[in-house]
Design a protein around this motif. Structure first.
Motif, PDB file in Angstrom:
ATOM      1  N   GLU A  39      48.070   2.120  -9.269  1.00  0.00           N
ATOM      2  CA  GLU A  39      47.779   3.496  -9.644  1.00  0.00           C
ATOM      3  C   GLU A  39      46.525   3.577 -10.511  1.00  0.00           C
ATOM      4  OE1 GLU A  39      51.118   5.446 -11.403  1.00  0.00           O
ATOM      5  OE2 GLU A  39      52.238   5.550  -9.518  1.00  0.00           O
ATOM      6  N   TYR A  42      43.489   3.102  -8.345  1.00  0.00           N
ATOM      7  CA  TYR A  42      43.086   4.292  -7.593  1.00  0.00           C
ATOM      8  C   TYR A  42      42.337   5.267  -8.504  1.00  0.00           C
ATOM      9  CZ  TYR A  42      43.235   8.342  -4.518  1.00  0.00           C
ATOM     10  OH  TYR A  42      42.885   9.420  -3.733  1.00  0.00           O
ATOM     11  N   LYS A  62      51.813   0.661  -7.233  1.00  0.00           N
ATOM     12  CA  LYS A  62      51.169   0.866  -5.931  1.00  0.00           C
ATOM     13  C   LYS A  62      50.645  -0.486  -5.458  1.00  0.00           C
ATOM     14  CE  LYS A  62      48.439   4.454  -5.810  1.00  0.00           C
ATOM     15  NZ  LYS A  62      49.162   5.550  -5.143  1.00  0.00           N
ATOM     16  N   THR A  66      48.765  -0.253   0.126  1.00  0.00           N
ATOM     17  CA  THR A  66      48.788   1.203  -0.043  1.00  0.00           C
ATOM     18  C   THR A  66      47.513   1.685  -0.715  1.00  0.00           C
ATOM     19  OG1 THR A  66      51.204   1.162  -0.234  1.00  0.00           O
ATOM     20  CG2 THR A  66      50.076   3.132  -1.027  1.00  0.00           C
ATOM     21  N   LEU A  67      47.090   0.949  -1.741  1.00  0.00           N
ATOM     22  CA  LEU A  67      45.868   1.304  -2.452  1.00  0.00           C
ATOM     23  C   LEU A  67      44.668   1.300  -1.504  1.00  0.00           C
ATOM     24  CD1 LEU A  67      44.257   1.881  -5.025  1.00  0.00           C
ATOM     25  CD2 LEU A  67      44.257  -0.598  -5.488  1.00  0.00           C
ATOM     26  N   SER A  69      44.686   1.642   1.759  1.00  0.00           N
ATOM     27  CA  SER A  69      44.825   2.731   2.717  1.00  0.00           C
ATOM     28  C   SER A  69      44.360   4.056   2.115  1.00  0.00           C
ATOM     29  CB  SER A  69      46.282   2.843   3.172  1.00  0.00           C
ATOM     30  OG  SER A  69      46.448   3.904   4.089  1.00  0.00           O
ATOM     31  N   GLU A  70      44.751   4.328   0.860  1.00  0.00           N
ATOM     32  CA  GLU A  70      44.358   5.574   0.205  1.00  0.00           C
ATOM     33  C   GLU A  70      42.862   5.610  -0.081  1.00  0.00           C
ATOM     34  OE1 GLU A  70      46.847   6.019  -3.204  1.00  0.00           O
ATOM     35  OE2 GLU A  70      48.657   6.413  -2.026  1.00  0.00           O
ATOM     36  N   GLN A  73      40.774   6.440   2.932  1.00  0.00           N
ATOM     37  CA  GLN A  73      40.733   7.868   3.249  1.00  0.00           C
ATOM     38  C   GLN A  73      39.616   8.565   2.483  1.00  0.00           C
ATOM     39  OE1 GLN A  73      44.626   9.718   2.797  1.00  0.00           O
ATOM     40  NE2 GLN A  73      45.635   7.877   3.565  1.00  0.00           N
ATOM     41  N   GLN A  74      39.227   7.998   1.359  1.00  0.00           N
ATOM     42  CA  GLN A  74      38.167   8.565   0.532  1.00  0.00           C
ATOM     43  C   GLN A  74      36.807   7.943   0.832  1.00  0.00           C
ATOM     44  OE1 GLN A  74      38.963  11.144  -1.355  1.00  0.00           O
ATOM     45  NE2 GLN A  74      41.147  10.890  -0.850  1.00  0.00           N
TER      46      GLN A  74
END
Length: 235
Positions: A39, A42, A62, A66-67, A69-70, A73-74
């Motif tokens: 977290e 991110y 996190k 997952t980190l 992947s997020e 997206q950015q």
């Protein structure tokens, strides 16, 4: 003008290892920021500017997958290296599916991490500078989009794997292409069977290039391959 330092986001929940890695990377000239969980990683990524990310996979709050992947997206382009204690093929594949550019299994050499960072950034900077679709290899012309190798009136249609491997060799022309890097880039996994498969493709490429003796693909013992091309090819 002084060159801007490479900025790295390091996410590692083992604080002792994280601090050790940060200090080592900073000593190597990289501006390195340490986050101790996913977290925080991110938040730090979204509020800062980073040229490359190094993520531990198993982190609290996190995980690294997952980190990544997020973050993808950015920012679809920032390079990501995963660090993990796992060594299962499924985890390695998942890591690349999550957008990883490389993968290191603990324990690892910090020198190796620096090598991986330098190799990735060399490719990234090369792509930003120029997306090459054609290479002049001595008397040969290689069209990467059409996957065609030409010399005189002779045209050879390469397979996808042959074209991918030759493209990678061209990007490291007259330098050493690390064997593991080629395997992970093209075959995803550097296991024994894929390594043997790559050897077969190297042999095929040598045959395709045999009509110009100034072009060679040399084995570099314990490291990989070097594509030898004339520095000033005759076009």
């Amino acid at each position: 003008m002084e060159e801007t330092k490479l900025s790295i986001l390091l996410c590692e929940d083992d604080e002792n290892l994280g601090m050790l890695l940060r200090e080592y990377l900073q000593a190597k000239g990289y501006d390195t920021h340490l986050s101790l969980d996913g977290e925080a990683g991110y938040r730090d990524f979204m509020t800062g500017h980073f040229d490359l990310c190094v993520f531990d996979v198993m982190m609290p709050k996190k995980d690294g997958f997952t980190l990544a992947s997020e973050i993808r997206q950015q920012n679809a382009d920032v390079p990501i290296i995963f660090l993990t204690a796992k060594n299962m093929k499924e985890d390695i594949i998942k890591g690349f599916q999550m957008g990883a550019d490389d993968y290191l299994t603990k324990p690892f050499s910090m020198d190796e991490l620096v090598f991986r960072i330098e190799a990735i950034m060399r490719r990234v900077r090369g792509k930003r500078a120029q997306v090459k679709t054609k290479y002049q290899l001595g008397k040969y012309t290689f069209d990467t989009q059409r996957q065609v190798l030409s010399i005189g009136d002779q045209r050879t249609k390469l397979t996808t794997k042959e074209s991918e491997l030759l493209t990678l060799l061209c990007s490291y022309a007259n330098e050493v292409l690390q064997r593991e890097l080629a395997l992970k880039t093209i075959w995803i996994d550097d296991n024994y069977f894929n390594a043997r498969s790559m050897d077969v493709y190297i042999t095929k490429l040598r045959k395709h290039l045999r009509d110009d003796p100034s072009i060679e693909i040399n084995n570099v013992h314990g490291k990989g391959y070097r594509l030898i091309v004339p520095e000033n090819p005759e076009v």
